[in-house]
Design an enzyme around this catalytic site. Structure first.
Site, PDB file in Angstrom:
ATOM      1  N   HIS A  45       0.746  -1.252  -0.031  1.00 19.93           N
ATOM      2  CA  HIS A  45       0.170   0.027   0.107  1.00 19.93           C
ATOM      3  C   HIS A  45       0.939   1.251   0.049  1.00 19.93           C
ATOM      4  O   HIS A  45       1.375   1.552   1.196  1.00 19.93           O
ATOM      5  CB  HIS A  45      -0.797  -0.089   1.249  1.00 19.93           C
ATOM      6  CG  HIS A  45      -1.764   1.079   1.289  1.00 19.93           C
ATOM      7  ND1 HIS A  45      -1.750   1.832   2.428  1.00 19.93           N
ATOM      8  CD2 HIS A  45      -2.955   1.462   0.446  1.00 19.93           C
ATOM      9  CE1 HIS A  45      -2.800   2.970   2.279  1.00 19.93           C
ATOM     10  NE2 HIS A  45      -3.549   2.652   1.293  1.00 19.93           N
ATOM     11  N   GLU A  56       1.562  -0.581  -5.352  1.00 18.74           N
ATOM     12  CA  GLU A  56       0.296   0.306  -5.487  1.00 18.74           C
ATOM     13  C   GLU A  56       0.798   1.633  -5.951  1.00 18.74           C
ATOM     14  O   GLU A  56       1.828   2.168  -5.282  1.00 18.74           O
ATOM     15  CB  GLU A  56      -0.356   0.423  -4.112  1.00 18.74           C
ATOM     16  CG  GLU A  56      -1.711   1.211  -4.655  1.00 18.74           C
ATOM     17  CD  GLU A  56      -2.316   1.875  -3.410  1.00 18.74           C
ATOM     18  OE1 GLU A  56      -1.849   2.429  -2.414  1.00 18.74           O
ATOM     19  OE2 GLU A  56      -3.816   2.087  -3.786  1.00 18.74           O
ATOM     20  N   ASP A  59      -0.843   5.461  -6.946  1.00 18.38           N
ATOM     21  CA  ASP A  59      -1.992   6.215  -6.881  1.00 18.38           C
ATOM     22  C   ASP A  59      -1.840   7.385  -7.718  1.00 18.38           C
ATOM     23  O   ASP A  59      -0.594   7.999  -7.825  1.00 18.38           O
ATOM     24  CB  ASP A  59      -2.475   6.841  -5.557  1.00 18.38           C
ATOM     25  CG  ASP A  59      -3.000   5.950  -4.460  1.00 18.38           C
ATOM     26  OD1 ASP A  59      -3.965   5.339  -5.065  1.00 18.38           O
ATOM     27  OD2 ASP A  59      -2.445   5.976  -3.397  1.00 18.38           O
ATOM     28  N   HIS A  90      -0.773  10.088  -3.252  1.00 24.49           N
ATOM     29  CA  HIS A  90      -2.113   9.749  -2.850  1.00 24.49           C
ATOM     30  C   HIS A  90      -3.436  10.694  -3.029  1.00 24.49           C
ATOM     31  O   HIS A  90      -4.435  10.365  -3.019  1.00 24.49           O
ATOM     32  CB  HIS A  90      -1.924   9.261  -1.497  1.00 24.49           C
ATOM     33  CG  HIS A  90      -3.318   8.718  -0.698  1.00 24.49           C
ATOM     34  ND1 HIS A  90      -4.236   9.397  -0.018  1.00 24.49           N
ATOM     35  CD2 HIS A  90      -3.987   7.539  -0.937  1.00 24.49           C
ATOM     36  CE1 HIS A  90      -5.127   8.820   0.114  1.00 24.49           C
ATOM     37  NE2 HIS A  90      -5.021   7.713  -0.394  1.00 24.49           N
ATOM     38  N   GLU A 101      -4.083   2.984  -9.113  1.00 24.96           N
ATOM     39  CA  GLU A 101      -5.594   3.590  -8.912  1.00 24.96           C
ATOM     40  C   GLU A 101      -5.812   4.967  -9.465  1.00 24.96           C
ATOM     41  O   GLU A 101      -4.908   5.879  -9.498  1.00 24.96           O
ATOM     42  CB  GLU A 101      -5.828   3.990  -7.225  1.00 24.96           C
ATOM     43  CG  GLU A 101      -7.021   4.671  -6.954  1.00 24.96           C
ATOM     44  CD  GLU A 101      -7.173   5.006  -5.532  1.00 24.96           C
ATOM     45  OE1 GLU A 101      -6.600   4.298  -4.811  1.00 24.96           O
ATOM     46  OE2 GLU A 101      -8.332   5.547  -5.101  1.00 24.96           O
TER      47      GLU A 101
HETATM   48 CA    CA Z   1      -4.893   3.798  -3.235  1.00 17.53          CA
END
Ligand code: CA
Length: 315
Positions: A8, A35, A37, A50, A140
Site C-alpha cells: 500500500h 500500488e 495512486d 495519494h 488507482e
Molecule cells: Ca490507493
C-alpha cells in the site's frame, strides 16, 4: 489459496509513501503487487501521489507560499511537473504538522521526490530485470470526476501509459482500482479495457466519488458489479463487526457475498501500527482475515510482516 500481498503506497510503514525507495523496499520484502495512486499536474502530467493535495506529504507550503486555494490547501493540479519535482517528500503529517504515524521514518536528512506514473512503471520494470522476480502493479485512478471538473480526463492517458509498458491483457500482472463505479463501467465498456478491475468500496462520507457504496455491498449490487469488475477492495471495517459485551469478532458476510458473486476480495488497509477495532495484534488480524474470511489479497503498509505470516502459515 495464498492471498496476494499489495504494498500500500509501497512499504509505507517504513519509508515515505509513494516514493521510489518505498517501492524498492516493498519489492525486496516480497510484495506481489506495488500500488500507485495517480493524480494530474497542471500540465496534465500524471504523477504518483495519494491525494489531490500536496501539503501533507511535501514542503510545498515553504517552497511556494501563496499558491494555496481558498480552502488553504495546495493542489497538485495547480503545479507543473517541474515544480512538483522540486518539492521534497516527507512522511505524512497532520494539518498541524505533527506526524500521522509517530513511530515511522522521521529523518529529515534524506531527500525524497515525486515521480511520474511512467517513471515509476519504468522503475518497476528495471527492478524486475535486475532481480528476476516478477511483481505486479496495482494503480488507482484518483478522483476522475474531480479531475474532469478541473479540465482533464485522466483515464485515457492512464490506460495509454499502461499500454506503453505492455499492460493490456486480462492476464497481465495488473489490477486497475477506482472508487468511482461509473468510471469503471466506462473503462470496461466504452474504453474497451481488458485489464483486471477492482471496485474500491469506501464510505460515502469520505467524498472519494459520487458512487454510493451501501448498495454495492449488498448481494444484488455485488452481482451487478461482477459484470464489470474482477473484484472489490472494501474498507476493512465493513468486513467484520465486534460483538458488544464479549468483543467477539464476527463476519458481516461481505466477503462471502462477494465470493458468491464471483468477485475477488482485497480489503484495505492492514497496518501493524494502527490495528483496527477489536484486534489485539497484527497476527490476530491476519489470522481472522486470511484463515477465517479467506480473502484473496490485502493492502498493507507492512508487506514484510504479511509475507512472513503467509509463509509461516502456508506450510
Ligand atoms: Ca490507493
Amino acid at each position: 489459496m495464498r492471498p496476494v500481498v499489495i504494498a500500500h503506497r509501497g512499504a509505507s510503514g517504513y519509508l515515505p509513501e509513494h516514493t521510489l525507495p518505498a517501492k524498492a523496499l516493498a519489492y525486496a520484502m516480497g510484495a506481489d503487487y506495488l500500488e500507485q495512486d495517480v493524480v494530474a499536474a497542471r500540465d496534465d502530467a500524471l504523477v504518483v501521489l495519494h491525494d489531490i493535495h500536496l501539503d501533507r506529504v511535501t514542503d510545498v507550503a515553504c517552497r511556494y507560499p501563496g499558491r494555496q486555494r481558498q480552502d488553504g490547501r495546495y493542489y497538485v493540479r495547480d503545479f507543473d511537473l517541474g515544480e512538483l519535482k522540486s518539492l521534497e517528500v516527507h512522511e505524512r503529517s497532520n494539518a498541524d504538522g505533527s506526524p500521522v504515524y509517530p513511530d515511522r521514518f522521521n529523518s529529515t536528512d534524506e531527500i525524497f521526490r515525486i515521480q511520474t506514473f511512467a517513471e515509476e512503471l519504468d522503475f518497476v520494470q528495471t527492478l524486475q530485470a535486475a532481480d528476476g522476480r516478477p511483481v505486479g502493479i496495482y494503480p488507482e485512478i484518483k478522483r476522475p470526476e474531480w479531475h474532469r471538473h478541473e479540465g482533464v480526463d485522466i483515464t485515457p492517458q492512464f490506460l495509454g501509459i499502461l499500454a506503453d509498458f505492455g499492460y493490456e491483457e486480462h492476464s497481465d500482472p495488473v489490477y486497475v482500482q477506482c472508487f468511482d463505479a461509473k468510471e469503471l463501467r466506462r473503462i470496461r465498456r466504452e474504453l474497451g479495457c481488458r485489464l483486471k478491475l477492482i471496485q474500491l468500496i469506501g464510505e460515502d462520507s469520505w467524498g472519494e466519488s459520487s458512487t454510493r457504496y451501501a448498495p454495492l455491498r449488498a448481494q444484488q449490487g455485488l452481482e451487478r458489479l461482477a459484470r464489470t469488475v474482477d473484484g472489490i477492495g472494501p474498507w476493512i471495517r465493513r468486513a467484520y463487526r465486534v460483538a458488544r459485551g464479549n468483543g467477539e469478532i464476527r463476519s458481516t458476510g461481505l466477503v462471502q457475498r462477494a465470493h458468491t458473486a464471483g468477485l475477488a476480495v482485497h480489503p484495505y488497509t492492514f497496518r501493524a501500527d494502527e490495528l483496527p477495532e477489536g484486534f489485539a495484534s497484527f497476527d490476530a488480524l491476519l489470522t481472522f482475515f486470511i484463515d477465517e474470511l479467506s480473502i484473496d489479497g490485502l493492502f498493507t503498509d507492512f508487506p514484510d510482516q504479511v509475507v512472513q505470516f503467509v509463509r509461516r502459515n502456508s506450510v
